[in-house]
Design a protein around this motif. Structure first.
Motif, PDB file in Angstrom:
ATOM      1  N   ARG A   8       0.834  -1.205   0.000  1.00  9.04           N
ATOM      2  CA  ARG A   8       0.000   0.000   0.000  1.00  9.04           C
ATOM      3  C   ARG A   8       0.867   1.251   0.000  1.00  9.04           C
ATOM      4  NH1 ARG A   8      -4.677  -2.504  -1.307  1.00  9.04           N
ATOM      5  NH2 ARG A   8      -5.288  -3.947   0.309  1.00  9.04           N
ATOM      6  N   ILE A   9       0.225   2.354  -0.330  1.00 13.04           N
ATOM      7  CA  ILE A   9       0.887   3.651  -0.280  1.00 13.04           C
ATOM      8  C   ILE A   9       0.108   4.562   0.661  1.00 13.04           C
ATOM      9  CG2 ILE A   9       1.830   3.487  -2.616  1.00 13.04           C
ATOM     10  CD1 ILE A   9      -0.428   5.458  -3.487  1.00 13.04           C
ATOM     11  N   CYS A  10       0.792   5.575   1.184  1.00  8.43           N
ATOM     12  CA  CYS A  10       0.117   6.592   1.978  1.00  8.43           C
ATOM     13  C   CYS A  10      -0.801   7.359   1.034  1.00  8.43           C
ATOM     14  CB  CYS A  10       1.132   7.536   2.625  1.00  8.43           C
ATOM     15  SG  CYS A  10       0.372   8.927   3.503  1.00  8.43           S
ATOM     16  N   SER A  11      -2.063   7.483   1.415  1.00  5.01           N
ATOM     17  CA  SER A  11      -3.040   8.165   0.561  1.00  5.01           C
ATOM     18  C   SER A  11      -2.796   9.667   0.479  1.00  5.01           C
ATOM     19  CB  SER A  11      -4.459   7.910   1.104  1.00  5.01           C
ATOM     20  OG  SER A  11      -4.753   6.538   1.108  1.00  5.01           O
ATOM     21  N   PHE A  12      -1.911  10.178   1.311  1.00  2.00           N
ATOM     22  CA  PHE A  12      -1.667  11.618   1.342  1.00  2.00           C
ATOM     23  C   PHE A  12      -0.365  12.012   0.646  1.00  2.00           C
ATOM     24  CE2 PHE A  12      -4.560  10.546   4.658  1.00  2.00           C
ATOM     25  CZ  PHE A  12      -5.534  11.520   4.551  1.00  2.00           C
ATOM     26  N   CYS A  13       0.721  11.251   0.889  1.00  2.00           N
ATOM     27  CA  CYS A  13       2.004  11.621   0.275  1.00  2.00           C
ATOM     28  C   CYS A  13       2.433  10.657  -0.819  1.00  2.00           C
ATOM     29  CB  CYS A  13       3.094  11.748   1.341  1.00  2.00           C
ATOM     30  SG  CYS A  13       3.593  10.174   2.096  1.00  2.00           S
ATOM     31  N   MET A  63       1.099  25.845  -5.809  1.00  2.00           N
ATOM     32  CA  MET A  63       1.996  24.935  -6.509  1.00  2.00           C
ATOM     33  C   MET A  63       2.264  25.430  -7.927  1.00  2.00           C
ATOM     34  SD  MET A  63       0.231  21.349  -5.293  1.00  2.00           S
ATOM     35  CE  MET A  63       1.411  20.204  -5.979  1.00  2.00           C
ATOM     36  N   THR A  64       3.474  25.167  -8.392  1.00  2.00           N
ATOM     37  CA  THR A  64       3.807  25.465  -9.781  1.00  2.00           C
ATOM     38  C   THR A  64       3.171  24.403 -10.669  1.00  2.00           C
ATOM     39  OG1 THR A  64       5.797  24.089  -9.792  1.00  2.00           O
ATOM     40  CG2 THR A  64       6.060  26.395  -9.074  1.00  2.00           C
ATOM     41  N   ASP A  65       3.130  24.659 -11.966  1.00  2.00           N
ATOM     42  CA  ASP A  65       2.615  23.656 -12.898  1.00  2.00           C
ATOM     43  C   ASP A  65       3.411  22.363 -12.785  1.00  2.00           C
ATOM     44  OD1 ASP A  65       0.759  25.486 -13.743  1.00  2.00           O
ATOM     45  OD2 ASP A  65       1.748  25.921 -15.661  1.00  2.00           O
ATOM     46  N   ALA A  66       4.730  22.462 -12.623  1.00  2.00           N
ATOM     47  CA  ALA A  66       5.573  21.272 -12.498  1.00  2.00           C
ATOM     48  C   ALA A  66       5.208  20.478 -11.242  1.00  2.00           C
ATOM     49  CB  ALA A  66       7.049  21.664 -12.466  1.00  2.00           C
ATOM     50  N   GLU A  67       4.915  21.162 -10.145  1.00  2.00           N
ATOM     51  CA  GLU A  67       4.530  20.476  -8.917  1.00  2.00           C
ATOM     52  C   GLU A  67       3.173  19.796  -9.065  1.00  2.00           C
ATOM     53  OE1 GLU A  67       6.735  23.103  -5.449  1.00  2.00           O
ATOM     54  OE2 GLU A  67       4.954  23.940  -6.441  1.00  2.00           O
ATOM     55  N   LEU A  69       1.885  18.729 -11.900  1.00  2.00           N
ATOM     56  CA  LEU A  69       2.134  17.584 -12.775  1.00  2.00           C
ATOM     57  C   LEU A  69       2.790  16.435 -12.008  1.00  2.00           C
ATOM     58  CD1 LEU A  69       3.364  19.385 -16.010  1.00  2.00           C
ATOM     59  CD2 LEU A  69       1.343  17.901 -15.810  1.00  2.00           C
ATOM     60  N   ALA A  70       3.730  16.746 -11.138  1.00  2.00           N
ATOM     61  CA  ALA A  70       4.419  15.713 -10.364  1.00  2.00           C
ATOM     62  C   ALA A  70       3.475  15.027  -9.386  1.00  2.00           C
ATOM     63  CB  ALA A  70       5.603  16.316  -9.612  1.00  2.00           C
TER      64      ALA A  70
END
Length: 129
Positions: A8-13, A63-67, A69-70
């Motif tokens: 599983r992954i953290c649903s937030f980060c 957030m920037t567009d790059a952030e 998108l990431a």
């Protein structure tokens, strides 16, 4: 059927966690949260200035567009994880002999619709009402 936190992954980060990792995850009903995010949220809630800032805007506003998108792949990974959780919960209900009709009523769809969505993935071909 055992529903686990493995893989599983953290649903937030979006950080992978659970058994076999150094990052414990807690939660349920689809959402999983890691200790780092809990600590971050706790610090925010107990700092009036940080809490006021958090209430004032959404993270994507700064957030920037790059952030942004990431972040998109993390959002999709969390959504896919939730689809997997839904499948596991339906599998659990079927193992408990809950009918497709009852699951469909709960989801607001027909027995056939819920069967088509979930049975083929779980291997449960039973058409029991």
């Amino acid at each position: 059927m055992a529903i686990t936190r493995a893989g599983r992954i953290c649903s937030f980060c979006g950080t992978p966690g659970g058994p076999g990792t150094d990052l414990p995850l807690i939660g349920g009903l689809g959402a999983q949260v890691c200790g780092v995010c809990i600590d971050d949220f706790h610090a925010t809630i107990h700092d009036e200035e940080a809490l006021a800032a958090a209430r004032g805007s959404f993270p994507w506003d700064t957030m920037t567009d790059a952030e942004v998108l990431a972040t998109l792949p993390q959002i999709l990974a969390s959504a896919e994880q939730n689809v997997g959780f839904a499948q596991e919960w339906v599998d659990l209900l079927r193992e408990r002999n809950v009918s497709w009709a009852e699951i469909g009523r709960t989801l607001g769809v027909s027995r056939q619709a819920v069967w088509e969505r979930f049975a083929r993935k779980s291997g449960d071909k039973g058409a029991s009402a």
